[in-house]
Design an enzyme around this catalytic site. Structure first.
Site, short mmCIF file in Angstrom:
data_model
loop_
_atom_site.label_atom_id
_atom_site.label_comp_id
_atom_site.label_asym_id
_atom_site.label_seq_id
_atom_site.Cartn_x
_atom_site.Cartn_y
_atom_site.Cartn_z
CG HIS A 42 36.01 1.90 26.33
ND1 HIS A 42 35.50 2.64 25.28
CD2 HIS A 42 35.38 2.35 27.44
CE1 HIS A 42 34.61 3.49 25.74
NE2 HIS A 42 34.51 3.33 27.05
CB SER B 56 26.16 2.02 27.43
OG SER B 56 26.60 2.95 26.50
N1 URA Z 1 30.13 5.88 27.62
C1 URA Z 1 29.28 5.06 26.98
O1 URA Z 1 29.59 4.55 25.89
N2 URA Z 1 28.10 4.80 27.53
C2 URA Z 1 27.72 5.31 28.71
O2 URA Z 1 26.64 5.03 29.18
C3 URA Z 1 28.61 6.18 29.38
C4 URA Z 1 29.82 6.45 28.80
#
Ligand code: URA
Length: 428
Positions: free
Chosen positions: A87, A188
């Site tokens: 990611h 997140s």
């Molecule tokens: N990307 C995400 O998936 N969540 C965030 O809070 C910031 C960037």
């Protein structure tokens, strides 16, 4: 307190507002009740702001992440190959997923890349791939599992059942000035990635003008939080902190980034893109127990390109079809002789977005052919009149705003600037 509910949202908010620690039970309840609609949007807004201002400790962050994972489905993608994913926190010209996923698959791992679309100045992987004629982002879970087994790599849209609490909370944070909180960002990102079910995860945490985290210290803090969440949830996690002060590679946009990725897969491409792709592949392979495979050799052998073609065809795309060409091209030239010393990633990202490569609202369409080609990279010697940037768009009325954004986006000096490494740090 609503009938049958163990807590009142107002007590949870007050506790965090006053600098307290949320208990596991409070976290599980508030995240679940928000997803069910029992905790109102204004209450979650207040709690998000309290977390933004007061923070959360590593135990709270891990639990918050777990509650967001439990708000939806946790996929089980384990087949005969070890699963590992990557990611990136987002950057300008960051097309690395495109060469990386087929490369790591060609090395023997399975890469489930469930991605999002771009919003703002950093492009979205799905938007880039959708410039390939016929390519389809939406796959069922059965299709994902089959493609992982047969091809080894899938890049597709995340299903709405993955961490729905995050989907709801992210939209709320976006409009309540609570995005830039490390506990909220880290939970997140990791809730979606852990819910995807991959056994290993490599994070590319970008730092510099084109990144979310502008300073190295912030990037390190985020990287540490991400790795700690991975460990707490039993996912082998490594984070690389990488440079994003200048665009990655030469292409920024949609079709142009696909074309550059194909160059890399065919053994060419810009040195920084190749370097980062191979560095991330090495970390992914190490986590997958395939550390003895050399990704640079597999890239050179053409096997990664073959896997790319199979991956695109499996999703109905034609890897050999010509990519969309822009209706209008505008060149920005060097105003004087000199060595390009800086090329600002943020300015180039915003300009590409203004040309139509990105979207301002979730529902906006993007132009497949829009973007920018950087003819020069920091360290390149230029003569007055040489092309520096090539702007692509289907909507020429977008050019003045893009050109305005690019004013002062690069500097020339007499001698070459010191070379900056792409990978700045590794956290395991
Ligand atoms: N990307 C995400 O998936 N969540 C965030 O809070 C910031 C960037």
């Amino acid at each position: 307190m609503s009938a049958g509910e163990p807590f009142a949202a107002v007590d949870v908010i007050r506790s965090k507002r006053d600098g307290g620690r949320l208990s596991d039970e409070q976290i599980d309840w508030v995240v679940g009740a928000y997803t069910r609609g029992v905790v109102a949007e204004e209450q979650m807004s207040a709690l998000a702001m309290a977390i933004f201002l007061r923070g959360m400790d590593s135990g709270e962050i891990a639990r918050w992440t777990g509650a967001m994972i439990d708000s939806g489905e946790r996929l089980s993608l384990h087949g005969s190959r070890p699963t590992v994913d990557k990611h990136s926190t987002g950057g300008v010209g960051d097309k690395i997923t495109l060469p990386l996923a087929p490369l790591v698959a060609a090395c023997g791992a399975a890469v489930p890349q469930l991605s999002g679309r771009g919003l703002g100045h950093t492009g979205g992987t799905l938007d880039k791939l959708e410039s390939i004629p016929g390519w389809r982002a939406a796959l069922s879970t059965e299709e994902i599992v089959r493609q992982l087994e047969e091809v080894g790599a899938v890049v597709c849209a995340a299903t709405p059942t993955l961490a729905p609490a995050d989907r709801k909370l992210y939209a709320l944070r976006d409009v309540t000035a609570t995005v830039e909180s490390i506990p909220l960002i880290a939970s997140s990102i990791m809730s979606k990635k852990i819910a995807e079910g991959s056994a290993g995860l490599v994070l590319d945490v970008k730092t510099g003008s084109g990144a979310f985290m502008k300073t190295r210290e912030q990037a390190k803090e985020l990287a540490e939080a991400l790795v700690a969440i991975g460990k707490a949830h039993g996912v082998a996690t490594t984070a690389l902190i990488t440079e994003m002060g200048t665009p990655l590679g030469r292409a920024v946009g949609n079709a142009v980034e696909v074309a550059e990725s194909v160059e890399v897969l065919r053994g060419g491409g810009p040195a920084d893109v190749v370097e980062l792709t191979v560095a991330l592949a090495r970390e992914m392979l190490a986590l997958a127990g395939l550390g003895s495979v050399d990704p640079a050799a597999v890239l050179a052998s053409g096997e990664a390109y073959e896997t790319w073609c199979r991956m695109i065809r499996a999703q109905d795309g034609d890897p050999e079809a010509p990519l969309p060409a822009p209706k209008h091209v505008h060149i920005v030239e060097a105003p004087a002789d000199g060595v390009l010393s800086t090329l600002d990633a943020y300015a180039v990202g915003v300009a590409a977005w203004r040309l139509g490569a990105g979207r301002a609202r979730k529902e906006d369409p993007v132009q497949a052919a829009a973007g920018i080609l950087c003819h020069a990279k920091p360290g390149d010697r230029l003569s007055a009149g040489d092309p520096v940037l090539e702007l692509h768009t289907d909507t020429p009325e977008a050019l003045p705003a893009a050109l305005h954004t690019l004013e002062n986006s690069f500097t020339l000096q007499d001698s070459a600037p010191p070379a900056t490494p792409v990978v700045l740090d590794v956290l395991r």
